[in-house]
Design an enzyme around this catalytic site. Structure first.
Site, PDB file in Angstrom:
ATOM      1  CB  CYS A  87      -0.892  -0.169   1.096  1.00 56.38           C
ATOM      2  SG  CYS A  87      -1.844   1.158   1.348  1.00 56.38           S
ATOM      3  CG  LEU A  88       1.397   4.441  -3.319  1.00 54.04           C
ATOM      4  CD1 LEU A  88       1.161   5.681  -4.140  1.00 54.04           C
ATOM      5  CD2 LEU A  88       2.923   4.287  -3.078  1.00 54.04           C
TER       6      LEU A  88
HETATM    7 ZN    ZN Z   1      -3.958   0.999   0.267  1.00 53.05          ZN
END
Ligand code: ZN
Length: 179
Positions: free
Chosen positions: A92-93
């Site tokens: 996830c970023l």
């Molecule tokens: Zn995410």
């Protein structure tokens, strides 16, 4: 980038807010989804939720195509039906450098609105199903690491710290991130 737009990162508490339903389908909404898609493509991600860019509304964008030219926007997404369980390797970023396996539903029936406000219903499986579930979690203030035990999370963090010391080189190839 739009004003007030920043990519929030764990452990920013603003990622934990529950996002509000979208009621106005106006030009601002279209602009926001365009900007989000731009950020998503630039980050090599396959999905992005509005709360990740500090806009706590129920809007997600994704593109799970290999050709990276099939953008999708879902407003007020809702899982009507879910079926089966599948292991999903996710990153996830908003949670940089951690990648781990979580369990997701294999198949989903998604109801949502498109950017103009018309109702849509989609059956999805595989990557699209997983990505939609990951992004809807963001709308509810949930992160994929919430599914991982704190012991395992600590181990992951240590491993990452070690890898960073060992090499400053970037890994070869492209990693597709679910953001
Ligand atoms: Zn995410």
């Amino acid at each position: 980038m739009l004003k007030d737009m920043e990519l929030l990162q764990f452990p920013d508490e603003r990622l934990r807010r529950v996002s509000q339903p979208v009621e106005k389908f106006d030009e601002d909404l279209k602009l926001l989804s365009k900007e989000m898609l731009k950020i998503m493509y630039q980050s090599m991600g396959i999905g992005l939720a509005a709360p990740q860019v500090n806009k706590p509304i129920r809007l997600i964008v994704l593109d799970v195509s290999e050709t990276r030219n099939k953008p999708m926007t879902f407003v007020n997404p809702n899982l009507e039906k879910v079926e089966g369980i599948v292991d999903s390797s996710e990153g996830c970023l908003s949670v940089p450098e951690i990648r781990t396996t979580v369990q997701r539903h294999k198949k989903i029936l998604l109801s949502a609105q498109n950017i103009d406000g018309s109702e849509i219903k989609i059956e999805a499986d595989d990557l699209l199903s997983i990505c939609v579930q990951h992004e809807i979690d963001h709308l509810d203030g949930k992160l994929f690491i919430d599914y991982v035990s704190s012991v395992k999370l600590q181990r992951l963090r240590k491993k990452i710290a070690k890898q960073k010391k060992l090499t400053t080189e970037k890994p070869k190839g492209t990693t597709v991130k679910i953001v």
